[in-house]
Structure formats: structure tokens, C-alpha cells
Design a protein around this motif. Structure first.
Motif, mmCIF file in Angstrom:
data_model
loop_
_atom_site.group_PDB
_atom_site.id
_atom_site.type_symbol
_atom_site.label_atom_id
_atom_site.label_comp_id
_atom_site.label_asym_id
_atom_site.label_seq_id
_atom_site.Cartn_x
_atom_site.Cartn_y
_atom_site.Cartn_z
ATOM 1 N N THR A 17 0.837 -1.187 0.000
ATOM 2 C CA THR A 17 0.000 0.000 0.000
ATOM 3 C C THR A 17 0.881 1.248 0.000
ATOM 4 O O THR A 17 1.823 1.342 0.781
ATOM 5 C CB THR A 17 -0.896 0.007 1.249
ATOM 6 O OG1 THR A 17 -1.670 -1.189 1.264
ATOM 7 C CG2 THR A 17 -1.811 1.219 1.247
ATOM 8 N N PRO A 18 0.617 2.214 -0.887
ATOM 9 C CA PRO A 18 1.459 3.426 -0.899
ATOM 10 C C PRO A 18 1.448 4.109 0.461
ATOM 11 O O PRO A 18 0.403 4.230 1.107
ATOM 12 C CB PRO A 18 0.799 4.293 -1.979
ATOM 13 C CG PRO A 18 0.022 3.337 -2.822
ATOM 14 C CD PRO A 18 -0.419 2.247 -1.907
ATOM 15 N N LEU B 186 6.038 5.522 10.214
ATOM 16 C CA LEU B 186 4.720 5.798 10.779
ATOM 17 C C LEU B 186 3.924 4.498 10.833
ATOM 18 O O LEU B 186 4.222 3.546 10.117
ATOM 19 C CB LEU B 186 3.965 6.827 9.925
ATOM 20 C CG LEU B 186 4.505 8.256 9.891
ATOM 21 C CD1 LEU B 186 3.699 9.092 8.903
ATOM 22 C CD2 LEU B 186 4.450 8.895 11.275
ATOM 23 N N PRO B 187 2.888 4.445 11.677
ATOM 24 C CA PRO B 187 2.009 3.275 11.651
ATOM 25 C C PRO B 187 1.448 3.068 10.247
ATOM 26 O O PRO B 187 1.155 4.052 9.552
ATOM 27 C CB PRO B 187 0.905 3.654 12.654
ATOM 28 C CG PRO B 187 1.548 4.641 13.579
ATOM 29 C CD PRO B 187 2.524 5.402 12.744
ATOM 30 N N PRO B 188 1.311 1.822 9.809
ATOM 31 C CA PRO B 188 0.885 1.571 8.422
ATOM 32 C C PRO B 188 -0.416 2.270 8.041
ATOM 33 O O PRO B 188 -0.520 2.833 6.960
ATOM 34 C CB PRO B 188 0.736 0.048 8.381
ATOM 35 C CG PRO B 188 1.627 -0.458 9.465
ATOM 36 C CD PRO B 188 1.583 0.573 10.552
ATOM 37 N N GLU B 189 -1.411 2.242 8.951
ATOM 38 C CA GLU B 189 -2.688 2.854 8.599
ATOM 39 C C GLU B 189 -2.573 4.375 8.491
ATOM 40 O O GLU B 189 -3.233 5.012 7.665
ATOM 41 C CB GLU B 189 -3.766 2.478 9.621
ATOM 42 C CG GLU B 189 -3.563 3.021 11.035
ATOM 43 C CD GLU B 189 -2.607 2.182 11.874
ATOM 44 O OE1 GLU B 189 -2.458 2.476 13.068
ATOM 45 O OE2 GLU B 189 -2.007 1.225 11.316
ATOM 46 N N SER C 55 0.311 6.014 7.658
ATOM 47 C CA SER C 55 1.103 6.265 6.452
ATOM 48 C C SER C 55 0.243 6.187 5.199
ATOM 49 O O SER C 55 0.299 7.065 4.329
ATOM 50 C CB SER C 55 2.249 5.251 6.372
ATOM 51 O OG SER C 55 3.057 5.486 5.246
ATOM 52 N N ALA C 56 -0.588 5.133 5.104
ATOM 53 C CA ALA C 56 -1.456 4.987 3.938
ATOM 54 C C ALA C 56 -2.491 6.106 3.878
ATOM 55 O O ALA C 56 -2.785 6.637 2.801
ATOM 56 C CB ALA C 56 -2.154 3.625 3.972
ATOM 57 N N ALA C 57 -3.054 6.480 5.039
ATOM 58 C CA ALA C 57 -4.055 7.544 5.056
ATOM 59 C C ALA C 57 -3.453 8.880 4.622
ATOM 60 O O ALA C 57 -4.085 9.646 3.887
ATOM 61 C CB ALA C 57 -4.657 7.674 6.464
#
Length: 401
Positions: free
Chosen positions: A272-273, A303-306, A308-310
């Protein structure tokens, strides 16, 4: 075994070759370069015209203004428009012939609209300036006496209209490609989710059914080995071998469960980008013709994955909205400290002044909320502003602190 039952993983996007843009979209950069070359050539031959027509100081002054305007096309497009459009008017008022310079004005109008300046603004200024310049040469609007007065305004209007049309086509095609990529990505995600759900179902059945029974068989073989009478060495060896084979089957079953739950081809799935790809995202919008003034920090921090993606998706959607519904430069600011703060500001186009929020704004708010943050998007006079704040650390880390 899984391949025999049809578990080969296939990317659905393989059946869809990349979209091929029309020639007018693919050739925009060459049009930009070619137009610049034509303007430079026109400015280069203008001194010959000034000398032949005895334009004097007026001719040289108007040529200098036109050249200065061309140089400012990139950094100061509106000032460039004023200088290039005003040069032939000033020259005509002072007695010089404006023909070469209003030609430069027409090509510059095409270049400015192609690069994103408002077509209505450019067309209005150029039409008025070309009309005035041709009128001041003979002080009449009679076509028989002054035929240029009938050509110059429409030439400027056509140049600005052509540049604006090509830019709109490029923006439309960019948005079309983005929607196509999103649709294919959504389709691929749905396929992957279905495969993952089926893998989990099979893994659960193996664990709860087959795995349990294999463990029970192993326990009974162990009990049988203990209860064998003395001297039954052959039977004891057979039971020991059977128990070892059952334990081997149990270990292999655990490996199959791991493959089904995790997936053997994790490396083939695109990640995920994340926020670290925001600079590349900005470069993609700039390459598509959007003027972006970006203030970005060092984004190498984890950063936390969620989150970073957000952050990536919010910036992507905000820039897309600015491209579709705004005009001029888009200001982007990202700050990364105790929280991730994102701000995107753009000038609203007149046609979108009355439009409300769409699915894009709803999606941005949902992404921010899913990451534990918040987002505010609202119109402020002639500008539209998007502000988002996301936590830079996981929620459990904040509690432990």
C-alpha cells in the motif's frame, strides 16, 4: 495440491493493457517546446523589422517588454501576460509597427493557457490588446483601410482557446487514467480479499477437523505403545514408526495452515502506498500540468501503516480535487512532528463555486477517522482548504507513555 484445485494467483490487471493517451495529450510537452522555439525565432527576427520600418526607440522598447514577458512565462505568468500583451500596444502608440509583436502575443497566449493560466483571462487580455495595437497603427476600425484589425483579435482568441482546450483534454485524460487505475486496484483488492477469505476458511476447517483428529490418533498411538506387554518388540517398533509418521503429518499440516493463512506469494503483492511516496505523487501531478507549491519535510520517518497509507491517500485526493475543481497554483504543506499535519489550499474555479462536497471528501474524512485522526475541508471565500491531522504513533504507544 493448491495449484491442482485452481489456486493459481492471477493479477486481474494483466488482462488490461495500459491506456494509450491521444496524440494531443502525449504531445503536450513537444507543443510547449515548439511554441517556445517559435516565440524565440519571432523575437529574433523582430530587430530586422524594427530596422526596416525605422521603428526607433519605440520599436526597441516594445521588443524589450515582449522579451521580458516571455522570460517571465514560467515564474510569473500573469505579469508575463501583461508585458507581452502590452508591448505591441505601447509600440503602436509610440509609432512602431506592432505586427511581429502581436504575433508573439498570440503564441504566448497559447503557451500560457497550455501551462495552466485561465483561458478566459488570457483571451480577454490578448483580444483587447491586439485590437488596440492594430487600431493605434491607423486609428480606424475600417477593415479596408486596416485589415489587421479584423485578424489580430481573432488570432489571439483562437490561440488562447486552443491552449485551454489542450490543457482541459490533458486534465480529463489524467483524471480518466486515475479512475481506471483505481477501478482496477479495487477489482484486484476484491479478488485478493475473496482468495484470502477462502484460504482462511480452508485453514479453519483443517485446524478444527483434520488437525484435531491427527492429534487424537497420535495420542492413541502413544497410549497403545505404553500398554503393550513385555516382549512385543515387533509391535512396539511398528507403533513407534506409526506414531512418528502421524507426527510428521501433523507438522506438515501446520505448514499448510501457515501457507493458507499468510500466503506463499506475499512478495508479489504491491505494498500500500505510504507517506514516503508523497514527493513522487507531487511530481506526478506536476508532470500532468498542475502547479504545486509543496513544502515537504523529511518523510523517511516510520509511521504506523494505517497512518502512512491515510496520509498518502489524503494528499492524493486533495490534489485531485484541486486539479478538477480549482485553478492556478495548489499549496501543499506537510508537517511531521508529534502528529502528521496536512494542509492543501487551492483557488476555486468559478464553475465549481457552488458545488458541494463529493465522495472524495467523504473518503478523505473516513480515511482520517480510520487512522485515529480528523480532517476538515471547507471553502473560504475564493479558496478551498483541506486540513488533516493524524497521530504519528500508534494509540497503544500513546497510552503507555
Amino acid at each position: 495440491m493448491l495449484a491442482d484445485r485452481g489456486w493459481q494467483h492471477r493479477d486481474v490487471t494483466d488482462d488490461h493493457p495500459p491506456l494509450r493517451a491521444p496524440l494531443g495529450v502525449r504531445g503536450v510537452r513537444w507543443l510547449d517546446v515548439t511554441t517556445r522555439v517559435v516565440i524565440v525565432l519571432a523575437l529574433a527576427v523582430t530587430p530586422v523589422h524594427v530596422l526596416e520600418t525605422a521603428g526607433g526607440a519605440a520599436g526597441w522598447l516594445s521588443l524589450a517588454l515582449s522579451g521580458a514577458g516571455f522570460v517571465l512565462v514560467g515564474p510569473r505568468p500573469r505579469l508575463a501576460l501583461v508585458l507581452v500583451a502590452g508591448a505591441p500596444v505601447l509600440g503602436a502608440l509610440l509609432g512602431a509597427q506592432p505586427l511581429p509583436l502581436w504575433t508573439v502575443t498570440c503564441f504566448t497566449a497559447f503557451l500560457l493557457t497550455l501551462r495552466g493560466t485561465s483561458g478566459l483571462l488570457v483571451a480577454s487580455v490578448v483580444v483587447v490588446a491586439n485590437t488596440a495595437a492594430t487600431f493605434f497603427t491607423s486609428w480606424t476600425f475600417v477593415v479596408e483601410t486596416n485589415p489587421e484589425v479584423a485578424v489580430a483579435p481573432f488570432a489571439g482568441l483562437a490561440a488562447a482557446g486552443a491552449g485551454s482546450a489542450l490543457r482541459s483534454q490533458r486534465q480529463y485524460w489524467t483524471a480518466l487514467e486515475a479512475r481506471a487505475r483505481d477501478a482496477l486496484a479495487s477489482r484486484q483488492a476484491a479478488v485478493d480479499r475473496s482468495v484470502a477469505e477462502e484460504r482462511v476458511r480452508i485453514a479453519r476447517d483443517l485446524h478444527d477437523g483434520v488437525g484435531h483428529r491427527i492429534a487424537v490418533v497420535s495420542m492413541h498411538l502413544g497410549a497403545a505403545e505404553v500398554h503393550l506387554p513385555p516382549g512385543a518388540d515387533a509391535a512396539r517398533a511398528d507403533v513407534t514408526a506409526a506414531r512418528g509418521a502421524v507426527q510428521q503429518v501433523l507438522r506438515e499440516t501446520q505448514q499448510i495452515l501457515h501457507v493458507l493463512r499468510v500466503g506463499a506469494d506475499d512478495g508479489t503483492v504491491a505494498p500500500t502506498p505510504g507517506h514516503e511516496r508523497i514527493p513522487a505523487l507531487v511530481e506526478a501531478f506536476v508532470a500532468a500540468g498542475v502547479r504545486v507549491d509543496a513544502d515537504l519535510p523529511d518523510l523517511s520517518r516510520s509511521l504506523p501503516p494505517e497512518v502512512s497509507a491515510a496520509a498518502f491517500r489524503i494528499v492524493q485526493e486533495a490534489l485531485t480535487n484541486a486539479q478538477r475543481h480549482g485553478t492556478g497554483t495548489v499549496w501543499l504543506r506537510v508537517a511531521l512532528a508529534d502528529a502528521v499535519r496536512i494542509e492543501v489550499v487551492n483557488v476555486r474555479a468559478a464553475r465549481s463555486a457552488a458545488t458541494g462536497g463529493g465522495h472524495g471528501l467523504v473518503g478523505m474524512r473516513e480515511r482520517a477517522a480510520s487512522a485515529g485522526g480528523r480532517l476538515d475541508a471547507r471553502a473560504d471565500g475564493e479558496t478551498f482548504r483541506v486540513r488533516a491531522e493524524l497521530p504519528a504513533v500508534p494509540a497503544e504507544t500513546e497510552v503507555d507513555a
